[in-house]
Design a protein around this motif. Sequence first.
Motif, mmCIF file in Angstrom:
data_model
loop_
_atom_site.group_PDB
_atom_site.id
_atom_site.type_symbol
_atom_site.label_atom_id
_atom_site.label_comp_id
_atom_site.label_asym_id
_atom_site.label_seq_id
_atom_site.Cartn_x
_atom_site.Cartn_y
_atom_site.Cartn_z
ATOM 1 N N ASP A 237 0.867 -1.169 0.000
ATOM 2 C CA ASP A 237 0.000 0.000 0.000
ATOM 3 C C ASP A 237 0.908 1.223 0.000
ATOM 4 O OD1 ASP A 237 -1.881 1.933 0.320
ATOM 5 O OD2 ASP A 237 -2.618 1.242 2.262
ATOM 6 N N TYR A 238 1.051 1.875 -1.147
ATOM 7 C CA TYR A 238 2.034 2.946 -1.274
ATOM 8 C C TYR A 238 1.568 4.208 -0.547
ATOM 9 C CZ TYR A 238 5.427 6.128 -3.248
ATOM 10 O OH TYR A 238 6.429 7.032 -3.396
ATOM 11 N N ARG A 239 2.543 4.906 0.105
ATOM 12 C CA ARG A 239 2.198 6.088 0.882
ATOM 13 C C ARG A 239 3.072 7.311 0.576
ATOM 14 N NH1 ARG A 239 2.823 1.751 4.135
ATOM 15 N NH2 ARG A 239 0.931 0.804 4.944
ATOM 16 N N GLY A 240 4.079 7.156 -0.243
ATOM 17 C CA GLY A 240 5.018 8.259 -0.470
ATOM 18 C C GLY A 240 4.502 9.275 -1.467
ATOM 19 N N GLU A 241 5.343 10.281 -1.718
ATOM 20 C CA GLU A 241 4.961 11.354 -2.637
ATOM 21 C C GLU A 241 5.101 10.932 -4.091
ATOM 22 O OE1 GLU A 241 7.162 14.810 -1.683
ATOM 23 O OE2 GLU A 241 6.191 15.116 0.256
ATOM 24 N N GLY A 242 6.089 10.135 -4.407
ATOM 25 C CA GLY A 242 6.280 9.690 -5.782
ATOM 26 C C GLY A 242 7.525 8.844 -5.903
ATOM 27 N N GLY A 318 -8.573 14.496 2.068
ATOM 28 C CA GLY A 318 -8.534 13.378 1.141
ATOM 29 C C GLY A 318 -7.125 13.045 0.664
ATOM 30 N N LYS A 319 -6.908 11.774 0.378
ATOM 31 C CA LYS A 319 -5.613 11.314 -0.110
ATOM 32 C C LYS A 319 -5.855 10.166 -1.087
ATOM 33 C CE LYS A 319 -0.990 11.362 0.582
ATOM 34 N NZ LYS A 319 -0.140 12.556 0.652
ATOM 35 N N LEU A 320 -5.294 10.267 -2.287
ATOM 36 C CA LEU A 320 -5.412 9.225 -3.305
ATOM 37 C C LEU A 320 -4.014 8.724 -3.630
ATOM 38 C CD1 LEU A 320 -7.190 7.666 -5.360
ATOM 39 C CD2 LEU A 320 -6.787 9.540 -6.971
ATOM 40 N N SER A 321 -3.822 7.419 -3.544
ATOM 41 C CA SER A 321 -2.501 6.847 -3.809
ATOM 42 C C SER A 321 -2.604 5.708 -4.814
ATOM 43 C CB SER A 321 -1.856 6.338 -2.514
ATOM 44 O OG SER A 321 -2.602 5.281 -1.962
ATOM 45 N N PHE A 322 -1.548 5.572 -5.625
ATOM 46 C CA PHE A 322 -1.460 4.513 -6.623
ATOM 47 C C PHE A 322 -0.123 3.795 -6.469
ATOM 48 C CE2 PHE A 322 -4.047 7.869 -8.536
ATOM 49 C CZ PHE A 322 -5.170 7.172 -8.948
ATOM 50 N N PHE A 323 -0.153 2.492 -6.712
ATOM 51 C CA PHE A 323 1.080 1.709 -6.743
ATOM 52 C C PHE A 323 0.943 0.640 -7.812
ATOM 53 C CE2 PHE A 323 3.574 -2.049 -5.462
ATOM 54 C CZ PHE A 323 4.840 -1.472 -5.436
ATOM 55 N N SER A 369 -5.003 0.907 -5.820
ATOM 56 C CA SER A 369 -5.349 2.312 -5.610
ATOM 57 C C SER A 369 -6.133 2.418 -4.322
ATOM 58 C CB SER A 369 -6.184 2.831 -6.780
ATOM 59 O OG SER A 369 -6.591 4.168 -6.547
ATOM 60 N N ASN A 370 -5.751 3.378 -3.487
ATOM 61 C CA ASN A 370 -6.436 3.592 -2.223
ATOM 62 C C ASN A 370 -6.844 5.053 -2.099
ATOM 63 O OD1 ASN A 370 -6.076 0.974 -0.481
ATOM 64 N ND2 ASN A 370 -4.097 1.313 -1.471
ATOM 65 N N TYR A 371 -8.081 5.261 -1.699
ATOM 66 C CA TYR A 371 -8.571 6.624 -1.504
ATOM 67 C C TYR A 371 -9.061 6.776 -0.070
ATOM 68 C CZ TYR A 371 -11.206 10.937 -1.940
ATOM 69 O OH TYR A 371 -11.671 12.222 -1.766
ATOM 70 N N ARG A 372 -8.424 7.711 0.625
ATOM 71 C CA ARG A 372 -8.834 8.039 1.980
ATOM 72 C C ARG A 372 -9.667 9.311 1.927
ATOM 73 N NH1 ARG A 372 -4.415 10.218 5.983
ATOM 74 N NH2 ARG A 372 -4.970 12.086 4.833
ATOM 75 N N PHE A 373 -10.974 9.159 2.170
ATOM 76 C CA PHE A 373 -11.846 10.332 2.162
ATOM 77 C C PHE A 373 -11.464 11.281 3.299
ATOM 78 C CE2 PHE A 373 -14.139 6.846 0.264
ATOM 79 C CZ PHE A 373 -14.760 7.406 -0.840
ATOM 80 N N ASN A 374 -11.250 10.688 4.467
ATOM 81 C CA ASN A 374 -10.808 11.401 5.660
ATOM 82 C C ASN A 374 -10.322 10.346 6.632
ATOM 83 O OD1 ASN A 374 -13.216 10.360 6.926
ATOM 84 N ND2 ASN A 374 -14.347 12.066 5.981
ATOM 85 N N ASN A 375 -10.104 10.726 7.865
ATOM 86 C CA ASN A 375 -9.596 9.755 8.841
ATOM 87 C C ASN A 375 -10.597 8.656 9.173
ATOM 88 O OD1 ASN A 375 -7.067 10.922 9.118
ATOM 89 N ND2 ASN A 375 -7.767 12.338 10.716
ATOM 90 N N ASP A 376 -11.853 8.836 8.755
ATOM 91 C CA ASP A 376 -12.902 7.882 9.122
ATOM 92 C C ASP A 376 -13.297 6.938 8.000
ATOM 93 O OD1 ASP A 376 -12.977 9.051 11.605
ATOM 94 O OD2 ASP A 376 -14.623 10.407 11.106
ATOM 95 N N HIS A 377 -12.911 7.224 6.764
ATOM 96 C CA HIS A 377 -13.406 6.414 5.649
ATOM 97 C C HIS A 377 -12.294 6.184 4.625
ATOM 98 C CE1 HIS A 377 -17.515 6.910 7.108
ATOM 99 N NE2 HIS A 377 -17.247 8.205 7.258
#
Length: 913
Positions: A237-242, A318-323, A369-377
């Motif tokens: 599950d990727y978390r970095g900037e790029g 929000g945070k959208l990440s791709f790996f 791909s992971n999308y964090r809507f906020n800390n709750d979802h």
Amino acid sequence: MKLKLLIFTLFICTLTFAQTKGTITGVLTDKELNNETLPFANVILKGTKANTTTDIDGKYTLSALPGTYVIQFSFVGYEPIEVPVTVESGKTVTISKALAPGGYMLKDVIITAPPVSREKETALLLDQKNAVEIKQSIGAQELSRKGVGDVAAAVAKTSGVSKQEGSNNVYVRGLGDRYNSTSMNGLPIPSNDPQKKNIALDLFSTDIVEYISIDKVYGSRMYGDFAGGNVDIASKDYRGEGMFEIAFGSTINTNAVQKNNFLMQQGPSKSGFISYGVPKNPLTGYNFENSLNPEKQTPFGGNFNLKAGKSFNIGEEGKLSFFATASFNNGYEFREGLTQSINAQGASLKSFEQEKFSYNTNTTGMFNSNYRFNNDHKIGYNFLFVNSSEQTRDTYFGSDRDFDNADASLQVQRGTFTQNSVIINQLLGNDKITDNINLDWGLSYNTVKGDMPDRTQNKMFYNPTTNNYTIAQRTTTDNQRYFQNLTEDEIAANIALTYKLGDNKDGDSRGKIVAGYNGRFKKREFEAIQFNFNISQTGQNTSVNPNNLDDFFNQQNYNNGLFSIAAFAGMTPQTYGGNQDIHAGFGNIEYKLSEKLSSMLGLRVEKINQTVNWRTQLDASGGKNTFERNEFLPSLVLKYELNEKQNLRIASSKTYTLPQFKERALFIYEDVMQSEIGNPFLYPSQNYNFDLKWEIFPKSDELFSVTAFGKYIIDPINQIVVASSSNDISFVNIGDSGYAYGVELETRKNIFEIEGEFTNKLSLGVNASLMKTYQDIDAEKVRKETDGRLNINTTDDNSGFTGASDLILNADLSYTKNFKKDSGIMATLAYNHYSDKLFAIGNEQKGNLVDKAMGSLDLVFKTKLNKSFGINFGAKNLLNPEFKRVQENAGGDVLVFDYKKGLSFGLGMSYQF
């Protein structure tokens, strides 16, 4: 007077609030992971109520009134850092720090989120320490350190787990494929092999893995078809900037490169993908696409890998990440040695010198791909595609009692190409509904395809007097071409609702209640067709060249009547299929009974329906068999915290073991040395499991643990030779009961660690398992339960479990040194040993077949020259031990199978942009 006092008070308050606050900001990083950002670390301004946590990128921001403070940075499993800071009105001060692993106890810290970096050894050990259930995991950091390239090799590095030599079978506490299960991100994944329950773990490159969890203790959230262990693969599950990385390398096997003529079959592509299948009109002419003649190849393998990741901020929270990763690797192997079967007096039934040439490929593509809507979802999608292939050319030279020929020896040639592909789709979600209620859910749709197109087999007599080869035939199946195809689709669903119980007087939660549903629905379709070549008498007297069989098997000789072609039931293939539906409801309560004693009580209820149907050469009219079961599966775990660093745990549970589709289908699998047939009368076993574990965590990256375990199995299922003219192997409920018990020890210890800005340490890891297994053998039970259709005549009335070793030992010695922030070296020496293990139970007065004890030694050396460029070197099987299988006869052990694998060397480079 009162009015003046009120005005003065309001004036003072106004001046106070008019003071402009200052800001403290910065980024926290992980020193051990080359200063990668550290999400969800704690930031506290001591002496105030101001506190926060770092975001997914390790960033934090705090506001405070002007003044001098001490700011504390902390994270569970790391040494806290305190820094004095002066806040000035309207100004921003930046403080960024790197945290290093340290003690477990953090005082005055409010933990607001769980650790995120599950790749790290320290994080996984912390999770193991704090959990109520008994856990064991191996993360990407440890896999990299040990130079492990696939999940099968990774699992075999953990205590109580061994991998069967020459196959993908993994044994957990002496229990093999049927007793284990495999999942990915908590969702089940199907097998790629009609002969196996579990998918081959070596299909999964460790490039896609964040960590692997090996659950040897049952919990109610797992499917009840469990006795040995469940392997759960958590994808990256990727978390970095790029990030974008490219890596490539090459591998050689000493046996392969020393063979002057490395001969492989023609036809299969080097890529591991094929497009051919059963030819058109194979019964009316010689229309087969692939040549029977081998071709010489250069046995140098290689690998290529691409990785890319990127994260985007969307809105305030929000945070959208791709790996994504894509890789291809291939390799060549060669082995030679004895393979034979003997009778009870030690006389040879079949005796061959075998040469085996192998070429393997693995193509992997993963996207998530992971999308964090906020800390709750949060919602995520995982896609994984794996294509593996194995091409082998086997030559057996020697004798077979069914091919008596005083003037000639027998040569058997078999060419096999197998392509297995797996497509996994997963949708995962986590929702925090309230402060006390959390919802986890997951859906998956998986497809497996297994093809064995155009397996070829030819038998020949060799006359040394005339130096002449001729086609050998005793039955029409001796010379053949075989096509096999499997497709399996599976849908699975998980949903779990967690309710956090009220806090105790110290503000800690007393526990939680979890309730949920699991569903698993799979369908398998399998078909096979074999084309047999009936050689005429003239054809059997015709000289042939083993490396130019196309000169005999061709359209002209077919027209001239030297051979004919036939198949079972014409062009109608043999088939079997299966449907299995499992509905399960589960619930467990985790409760802190006292300050030191915690408990977890679980119950799972499953409704199982399994249907198998077939139409084969053993039953041309076709057949069908169905069973339904309702299983009630309780489980209990107790954890007692002896002190801050020590735990004592007890666990017990009830589970079951299902027979597999192919074990119940009346279908025959034929190999050179043996054949297998299904048993429609097979039924599930019942299992009772117990564990007692003591563990101590001296430091965040150190561990010592001792585990005693026991398993009692009612109606165990076993693979065994049945009484028949051809000594076929089948599957039976072999006796009333069996058991396994033993002890596991594990330690991880830093031999030395030099304090300083950069890592400089030598560490040792050792795990060992001692066990004993036993099972009853009851021939009368087998005969009655199969209506007299299957009979066994074993030499003894009891045995151990097949695949179980009394002793399994793994050890590794690692040295890590960083010269500066972005450069360093890492070297690991890893050793694995298993004692004698039972391969097959003896019958007809013959002794058991036993694989003799063996050890292997691997070396991994990695260096990082700078932030972007790295070089790694690996040497595997340095001891090059001889694998031996013996038959234990009254007159002494008789060698029936042996070979050496050779050493393998690999060199690779990587560059990260």
